[in-house]
Design an enzyme around this catalytic site. Structure first.
Site, short mmCIF file in Angstrom:
data_model
loop_
_atom_site.label_atom_id
_atom_site.label_comp_id
_atom_site.label_asym_id
_atom_site.label_seq_id
_atom_site.Cartn_x
_atom_site.Cartn_y
_atom_site.Cartn_z
N GLY A 103 0.81 -1.22 0.00
CA GLY A 103 0.00 0.00 0.00
C GLY A 103 0.84 1.26 0.00
N LYS A 119 9.68 3.00 0.39
CA LYS A 119 8.57 2.93 1.34
C LYS A 119 8.13 4.36 1.65
CE LYS A 119 7.19 0.81 5.73
NZ LYS A 119 7.61 -0.13 6.79
N ASP A 131 -2.63 6.85 2.51
CA ASP A 131 -2.10 7.85 1.57
C ASP A 131 -0.81 7.39 0.90
OD1 ASP A 131 -0.36 7.91 3.68
OD2 ASP A 131 -0.75 10.00 4.25
N ASP A 266 1.65 -11.09 6.69
CA ASP A 266 2.10 -10.21 5.60
C ASP A 266 3.42 -9.53 5.97
OD1 ASP A 266 0.07 -9.07 7.43
OD2 ASP A 266 0.64 -7.17 6.51
#
Ligand code: AMP
Ligand code: MG
Length: 516
Positions: A103, A119, A131, A266
């Site tokens: 994400g 990242k 975001d 994850d």
């Protein structure tokens, strides 16, 4: 300057998403999506790791060149590869969470066989309501801890760079309805592969065995070539190998006092690396029930003492995900779980007895457990205690509690504590005399496994406070100390002190949220 050309085995050989749009969505039949970094206003390189640059074949001049800085900030694409976000799922806090994906991580491809990933470089199709950004405090923590772990010898993803974006990011740090702007930053992470257990879990959850098989074959070919071409046997070896590596990693975390904080599947690496530094923490006073993660404060699922059990639980999730490749032979999953348990038992014992300077034997198990119980009796600093044992071992049999161990206590020790401690120390000291090595040699060995310098939570926070006030020089200064955790480093003792009182309950020093 000439920026080296990137390649990507991952996107060149595995199916990707056809849609080019950063809108959040479920992505089926694909292991990655195209994801362009979103440019930032005025990037500054705050810190970098010279060893990582070297491994990537980058010179200091190349790294600091504005053209390369643009890549590290997400302002320019890396030549040769389309940036991408990986598609994965995961079990979070014990429950299946469905599709998660990168994400806020964007893959740039590989240099010298190592993947680079930004990242905090903006949203991807997997950002859901996020975001895609990262704040400076979390980025400093990831940057420093990746490198600190590496220098301690713990398998981990690495960090090439820490870039301040010049843009602000809104975060509700305590999830208490008080969002505020914070400086944004981007870390460039580096690893042979960022594949997680969750990459395998997602296709299986969707009954997409063909996709799972492609990922499995890719993993074997590039990261475990000795197991041969895809077959039930090769996938079984893969699962057992991941189990063994994960068990070793857990033993290593326990031995240095590292608490990951969010061991969701994850966040578990298929290569057995420490990955995803979020609300992690270092044990100050030895407390098996401690977790730094406020999101987990009640259940304490990911507390220090529970990490080995969670590692096993996670391996079981991976095993279940791989079942279609194991021809549904559950005995092979059982076999991997047993391998995990056996490895952890041996490695845990090996690492802890090494910290005590003795050879593992039946009776050293009892000695170790007696020590754990003593260390929990009164708040005792784990790192200081073990390091000081290296001095006690060279002295005479302790008739009273040795002075060098006193700085390890967070409050004055009671008579009872001193008595229990002295009894234990005498047993241990006696045991060291049965070793085949001279006490000075034992002390050297102990100092090579009991670090003097670890990334104490409050040390990271001090550096963060200064960086947020405009002076980030502390990051590099602290990194230099952490590059030699087992050396005495005269003059740097202030980095080897126990947590000061002001940091006991200060946010960032003892409690951290996932908000990053
Ligand atoms: P983590 O707890 O950091 O491992 O993150 C869990 C999931 O949330 C992963 O899929 C992350 O990529 C995603 N995520 C975390 N923070 C953000 C963010 N600021 N924007 C978008 N996605 C995020
Ligand atoms: Mg994660």
């Amino acid at each position: 300057m000439n920026v080296p050309s990137f390649t990507s085995r991952f996107i060149e050989s595995l199916p990707g998403d056809q849609l080019v749009a950063n809108e959040p969505r479920q992505v089926r039949g694909a292991l990655w999506s195209k994801a362009m970094p979103t440019p930032v206003s005025s990037p500054t390189l705050l810190a970098h790791s010279r060893e990582v640059a070297e491994q990537l074949g980058l010179t200091e001049a190349q790294l600091k060149d504005p053209a390369f800085l643009s890549i590290l900030a997400g302002n320019a694409p890396a030549p040769g590869v389309t940036p991408f976000a990986a598609n994965y799922g995961g079990h979070q806090f014990g429950n299946w969470a469905g599709q998660l994906g990168d994400g806020r991580a964007i893959g740039l491809g590989e240099l010298n066989g190592l993947e680079l990933q930004l990242k905090g470089a903006g949203p991807t199709p997997y950002s859901r309501r996020g975001d895609g950004r990262a704040v400076l405090r979390s980025s400093i923590r990831e940057f420093l801890c990746s490198e600190a772990m590496h220098h301690l010898g713990v398998p981990t993803t690495r960090a090439l760079s820490l870039v301040l974006t010049g843009d602000r990011v809104m975060r509700d740090m305590f999830y208490d309805g008080h969002p505020a702007f914070e400086p944004g930053a981007i870390v460039c992470r580096v690893a042979p592969s960022f594949l997680r257990f969750g990459n395998f879990e997602l296709p299986t959850s969707r009954e997409d065995v063909a996709l799972l098989r492609q990922l499995g074959a890719f993993t074997l070919q590039h990261y475990f070539p000795t197991f041969g071409p895809p077959s039930k046997e090769a996938f079984s070896q893969l699962l057992t190998e991941v189990a063994v590596r994960t068990a070793r990693l857990m033993a290593h975390w326990q031995a240095v006092g590292f608490v990951h904080g969010v061991m969701n599947t994850d966040n578990m690496s298929i290569l057995g690396l420490t990955i995803d530094y979020g609300p992690y923490g270092w044990v100050d006073n030895f407390d098996p029930s401690w977790t730094p993660n406020t999101t987990d404060a009640e259940q304490r699922r990911y507390r220090y003492g529970n990490q080995p059990a969670i590692g096993l639980w996670n391996i079981e999730r991976l095993g279940i995900a791989l079942l279609p490749l194991l021809e549904d032979d559950e005995a092979l999953v059982e076999q991997a779980l047993l391998a995990y348990q056996k490895t952890f038992e041996l490695e845990g014992a090996r690492r802890y007895t090494a910290k005590l300077g003795v050879t593992p034997r039946d009776e050293t198990v009892e000695l170790t457990y007696a020590l754990f119980s003593f260390l929990s009796q009164q708040e005792t600093d784990m790192t200081i205690f073990f390091r000081a044992l290296g001095e006690v071992v060279t002295g005479a049999k302790p008739l009273a509690f040795p002075e060098v161990l006193l700085p390890a206590f967070y409050s004055p020790p009671t008579e009872a504590t001193l008595r229990t401690g002295t009894d234990w120390l005498q047993l241990w000291w006696q045991r060291t005399r049965e070793e085949d090595a001279a006490p000075s040699v034992i002390a050297q060995r102990m100092n090579a496994v009991n670090p003097k310098y670890v990334l104490r939570n409050y040390l990271a926070q001090e550096v963060i406070d200064s960086a947020q006030a405009g002076d980030a020089s502390g990051v590099t200064q602290l990194l230099e100390v952490l590059r030699h955790p087992f050396d005495e480093q005269p003059g740097q003792e202030r980095f080897a002190q126990k947590r000061p009182d002001w940091a006991r309950s200060k946010p960032g020093c003892s409690a951290l949220s996932c908000s990053s």
